[in-house]
Design an enzyme around this catalytic site. Structure first.
Site, mmCIF file in Angstrom:
data_model
loop_
_atom_site.group_PDB
_atom_site.id
_atom_site.type_symbol
_atom_site.label_atom_id
_atom_site.label_comp_id
_atom_site.label_asym_id
_atom_site.label_seq_id
_atom_site.Cartn_x
_atom_site.Cartn_y
_atom_site.Cartn_z
ATOM 1 C CB CYS A 154 -6.801 -2.024 7.471
ATOM 2 S SG CYS A 154 -7.328 -2.650 5.879
ATOM 3 C CG HIS A 191 -7.641 1.988 7.451
ATOM 4 N ND1 HIS A 191 -6.783 1.844 6.392
ATOM 5 C CD2 HIS A 191 -8.650 1.090 7.251
ATOM 6 C CE1 HIS A 191 -7.243 0.886 5.592
ATOM 7 N NE2 HIS A 191 -8.375 0.416 6.096
ATOM 8 C CG ASN A 233 -8.920 -0.072 2.430
ATOM 9 O OD1 ASN A 233 -7.729 -0.103 2.761
ATOM 10 N ND2 ASN A 233 -9.855 -0.681 3.129
#
Ligand code: ACO
Length: 338
Positions: free
Chosen positions: A119, A261, A291
């Site tokens: 990520c 993020h 996500n």
């Protein structure tokens, strides 16, 4: 690792693009597969739905679409691209999918390679690419963040499957001799804490010949200790952002946008609260995509640019964090196309 840029060349963010899969899976639909509910998922994460790549789509195809849009916004032709970096942990080809994207775009003068940092991948790729531009050795680059975690999620594990989705986002970055849009950055990793989030090779060994063995390729599904990852994020993200702002003498109230993020709305809220940043300056599209790993930051950036919230000159503080463990932050101005 921390560096303050020393070269006199700057970099500008001049284009953005994104592409998401056509299949939408709502929380209620997931509830037909695992014992969960829309109420539980929304209240703990802020996620209402996610998108999942179907058999008509590919990760490199979505990446190429996103990159094409970023290239069009920048008014570049495919032959203009010197460098293409694809941040992904879930390539279509383990040897690298960046070259597949290059081929789809027809960017024949570019060198293309993958960068893996889960990520944090997009942020790490953007910073890596900026170094090639700053030296003057390359002029125009595409940075893509894309992931298809749906491949590696255990869809029967309610503790993790509700969090993730697929997507792709891209930016076009170019060298500038007059201005610098990347004001500062910091990058960190800590492998000693890495075991709370893994997508490991499976451990199947088979006999080769005469009692020798080989490891059969393939990966086990994502394993995650959600609480540990949560604690890591709410501790390290504010710390690295604070350090970045201090190094660059920027006060939180000077920021136009906080672009984190997109892992969990509670993480976004906790970081914003720490800096007293009002919620209207905190970019979030978690509700619609979940996500998407390396894709979240460019996907959100592109949405803000396209709907007119993010304007040329806006000052953005961004942070990526995740498996590795790895985390980083960057302070930049959106330039857009002249
Ligand atoms: N639906 C219903 N109940 C659930 C679900 C679900 N989907 N998932 C867990 N539960 C239950 C658990 O079983 C537990 O029940 P129990 O006490 O009877 O055992 C209870 O809910 C509480 O579980 P916790 O794990 O303590 O829930 P928590 O409040 O910590 O929320 C969450 C879990 C949302 C995963 C949170 O910890 C989180 O967001 N962590 C960060 C994860 C993350 O962002 N990971 C990605 C990082 S980025 C990257 O690199 C990929």
């Amino acid at each position: 690792m921390t560096r303050t840029p020393t070269s006199h060349f700057g970099v500008l963010l001049v284009g953005s693009g994104s592409a998401t899969p056509s299949q939408v899976i709502s929380n209620d639909q997931l509830g037909k597969r695992v014992d969960t509910s829309d109420e539980w998922i929304k209240s703990r994460t802020g996620i209402a739905q996610r998108r999942v790549i179907s058999n008509h789509e590919t990760l490199h195809g979505l990446s190429a679409k996103a990159a094409q849009k970023a290239m069009s916004m920048a008014n570049w032709e495919p032959e203009d691209i010197d460098l293409l970096v694809l941040a992904t942990s879930t390539p279509d080809d383990l040897f690298g999918s960046a070259t597949q994207v290059q081929a789809e775009l027809g960017a024949k003068n570019a060198v293309a390679f993958d960068l893996t940092a889960a990520c944090s991948g997009f942020l790490f790729a953007m910073i890596t690419v900026s170094q090639f531009l700053r030296t003057g050795s390359m002029k125009r680059a595409l940075v893509i963040g894309a992931d298809q975690l749906s491949r590696w999620v255990d869809w029967d594990d309610r503790r993790s499957c509700v969090l993730f989705g697929d997507g792709a986002g891209a930016i076009a970055m170019e060298l500038s001799k007059e201005e610098d849009g990347l004001i500062g950055f910091k990058m960190r990793s800590d492998g000693a804490r890495g075991s709370c989030l893994n997508l490991n090779n499976n451990e199947d060994f088979e006999e080769l010949v005469d009692g020798t063995v080989f490891q059969k390729g393939g990966f086990s599904p994502i394993r995650m200790n959600g609480q540990e990852v949560y604690k890591f994020a709410v501790r390290e993200v504010p710390a690295i952002l604070e350090s970045l702002l201090n190094t660059n003498n920027v006060k939180p109230k000077e920021l136009d946008w906080l672009l984190l993020h997109q892992a969990n709305q509670r993480i976004l809220d906790a970081v914003a609260e720490r800096f007293s940043i009002p919620s209207e300056k905190v970019l979030s599209n978690l509700a619609r995509y979940g996500n998407t790993s390396a894709a979240t930051i460019p996907l959100m950036l592109d949405e803000g640019v396209k709907d007119g919230r993010i304007k040329p000159g806006d000052l953005i503080a961004s942070s990526g964090f995740g498996a590795g463990l790895s985390w980083g932050a960057a302070l930049f101005r959106w330039h857009g196309h002249n």
